[in-house]
Design a protein around this motif. Sequence first.
Motif, PDB file in Angstrom:
ATOM      1  N   VAL A 148       5.641 -32.575  -6.089  1.00 28.46           N
ATOM      2  CA  VAL A 148       6.877 -31.894  -6.484  1.00 28.46           C
ATOM      3  C   VAL A 148       7.241 -32.341  -7.899  1.00 28.46           C
ATOM      4  O   VAL A 148       7.523 -33.517  -8.133  1.00 28.46           O
ATOM      5  N   GLY A 149       7.202 -31.405  -8.844  1.00 28.56           N
ATOM      6  CA  GLY A 149       7.591 -31.710 -10.222  1.00 28.56           C
ATOM      7  C   GLY A 149       9.106 -31.708 -10.345  1.00 28.56           C
ATOM      8  O   GLY A 149       9.767 -30.806  -9.826  1.00 28.56           O
ATOM      9  N   VAL A 150       9.660 -32.721 -10.987  1.00 24.02           N
ATOM     10  CA  VAL A 150      11.115 -32.819 -11.157  1.00 24.02           C
ATOM     11  C   VAL A 150      11.421 -32.866 -12.652  1.00 24.02           C
ATOM     12  O   VAL A 150      10.994 -33.802 -13.347  1.00 24.02           O
ATOM     13  N   HIS A 151      12.140 -31.861 -13.152  1.00 25.99           N
ATOM     14  CA  HIS A 151      12.531 -31.886 -14.566  1.00 25.99           C
ATOM     15  C   HIS A 151      14.026 -32.144 -14.673  1.00 25.99           C
ATOM     16  O   HIS A 151      14.833 -31.388 -14.144  1.00 25.99           O
ATOM     17  N   VAL A 152      14.381 -33.226 -15.346  1.00 26.33           N
ATOM     18  CA  VAL A 152      15.793 -33.589 -15.511  1.00 26.33           C
ATOM     19  C   VAL A 152      16.161 -33.418 -16.979  1.00 26.33           C
ATOM     20  O   VAL A 152      15.773 -34.221 -17.827  1.00 26.33           O
ATOM     21  N   ARG A 153      16.875 -32.350 -17.275  1.00 22.24           N
ATOM     22  CA  ARG A 153      17.274 -32.049 -18.652  1.00 22.24           C
ATOM     23  C   ARG A 153      18.567 -32.772 -18.974  1.00 22.24           C
ATOM     24  O   ARG A 153      19.586 -32.557 -18.314  1.00 22.24           O
ATOM     25  N   ARG A 154      18.492 -33.637 -19.981  1.00 23.25           N
ATOM     26  CA  ARG A 154      19.703 -34.337 -20.417  1.00 23.25           C
ATOM     27  C   ARG A 154      19.862 -34.141 -21.924  1.00 23.25           C
ATOM     28  O   ARG A 154      20.186 -33.065 -22.368  1.00 23.25           O
ATOM     29  N   GLY A 155      19.637 -35.177 -22.725  1.00 21.02           N
ATOM     30  CA  GLY A 155      19.717 -35.006 -24.178  1.00 21.02           C
ATOM     31  C   GLY A 155      21.052 -34.429 -24.614  1.00 21.02           C
ATOM     32  O   GLY A 155      22.115 -34.823 -24.120  1.00 21.02           O
ATOM     33  N   ASP A 156      20.997 -33.432 -25.515  1.00 23.71           N
ATOM     34  CA  ASP A 156      22.216 -32.834 -26.078  1.00 23.71           C
ATOM     35  C   ASP A 156      23.072 -32.145 -25.016  1.00 23.71           C
ATOM     36  O   ASP A 156      24.286 -32.021 -25.172  1.00 23.71           O
ATOM     37  N   TYR A 157      22.440 -31.711 -23.908  1.00 19.77           N
ATOM     38  CA  TYR A 157      23.200 -31.003 -22.865  1.00 19.77           C
ATOM     39  C   TYR A 157      24.281 -31.860 -22.218  1.00 19.77           C
ATOM     40  O   TYR A 157      25.256 -31.322 -21.705  1.00 19.77           O
ATOM     41  N   VAL A 158      24.088 -33.172 -22.221  1.00 23.62           N
ATOM     42  CA  VAL A 158      25.062 -34.072 -21.583  1.00 23.62           C
ATOM     43  C   VAL A 158      26.453 -33.865 -22.187  1.00 23.62           C
ATOM     44  O   VAL A 158      27.465 -33.877 -21.485  1.00 23.62           O
ATOM     45  N   ASN A 159      26.504 -33.644 -23.497  1.00 20.57           N
ATOM     46  CA  ASN A 159      27.791 -33.397 -24.168  1.00 20.57           C
ATOM     47  C   ASN A 159      28.097 -31.912 -24.344  1.00 20.57           C
ATOM     48  O   ASN A 159      29.234 -31.484 -24.195  1.00 20.57           O
ATOM     49  N   VAL A 160      27.058 -31.135 -24.662  1.00 17.48           N
ATOM     50  CA  VAL A 160      27.256 -29.711 -24.947  1.00 17.48           C
ATOM     51  C   VAL A 160      27.774 -28.956 -23.719  1.00 17.48           C
ATOM     52  O   VAL A 160      28.683 -28.129 -23.825  1.00 17.48           O
ATOM     53  N   MET A 161      27.230 -29.251 -22.546  1.00 12.24           N
ATOM     54  CA  MET A 161      27.650 -28.504 -21.350  1.00 12.24           C
ATOM     55  C   MET A 161      29.153 -28.648 -21.079  1.00 12.24           C
ATOM     56  O   MET A 161      29.856 -27.650 -20.973  1.00 12.24           O
ATOM     57  N   PRO A 162      29.697 -29.880 -20.967  1.00 16.42           N
ATOM     58  CA  PRO A 162      31.140 -29.967 -20.688  1.00 16.42           C
ATOM     59  C   PRO A 162      32.026 -29.571 -21.868  1.00 16.42           C
ATOM     60  O   PRO A 162      33.076 -28.954 -21.686  1.00 16.42           O
ATOM     61  N   GLN A 163      31.592 -29.903 -23.100  1.00 13.78           N
ATOM     62  CA  GLN A 163      32.475 -29.693 -24.252  1.00 13.78           C
ATOM     63  C   GLN A 163      32.479 -28.258 -24.775  1.00 13.78           C
ATOM     64  O   GLN A 163      33.496 -27.767 -25.246  1.00 13.78           O
TER      65      GLN A 163
END
Length: 281
Positions: free
Chosen positions: A133-148
């Motif tokens: 089972v491949g697991v891709h965890v996207r973080r990076g810039d999204y950690v701030n961009v998504m909520p803000q």
Amino acid sequence: MWTVNSIGRLGNQMGEYATLYALAKLNGHQAYILPAMHQYLATIFKITLPMISSEMVGKIHWRNYNLHDWMLEEYRHIQGKYVKLTGYPCSFTFYHHIRHEILQEFTFHDYIKEDSNKYLLQLRGLRKSVTYVGVHVRRGDYVNVMPQVWKGVVADKKYLDKAMNYFREKYHDAVFVVVSNGMAWCKEKIDASKGDVYFAGDGQESSPGRDFALIAHCNHTIMTIGTFGIWAAYLAGGETIYLANYTLPDSPFLNVFKPSATFLPEWIGIPADLSPLRPKS
């Protein structure tokens, strides 16, 4: 002669390529890709669309044609001999009717395939059988961009636990291959105590090819958000679990992103926990 803009990282480039391939075919035109896209994709995949030279690109008077992120009837009747498609299209609604051809275009080079299979074989060890089972965890810039910016969240520990437990319950021999651009967070939050989790990602955005190939060679996929995970799941086939409803209903993100045109109907959505976005009472 039709082409498409070459913008964004790997998942975006794949979406643009596949959309150009499908729309040029629908409209009866020959597709060419820009040098930047060729540089991005030809090192990983056995793509067949010819490249147009930089010199030629500058000489042509292009008709820019902006696309939504999903297919519309009018895209079957685009006028013009020299059209440059623009935008960030990444929706199966453009190309799913020729899925076999698109998968053919995104055939990995042999050395990449061998590298991925060798790694997965090592993980198998002495086990009689393994369901990868491949697991891709996207973080990076999204950690701030998504909520803000987008009034949204990224995947949290609870989501990943639920998704992994789904596969653990269904397949007694499940093994999880984690890739991410936030590996430190993954190692802290993902429970690897059962011995079935392997952190394979190098965490570098600039070298996504190896990570992508690895999870695309798995049997099933857990994705979080972003086009990288969407494409890995599309190529892997098998079952896919995705993070669903990860923005508030009034998110501006929903003006440019249509979940029903992004996630295949058979994929399984686990709703995101939006409580971090809501005001504390």
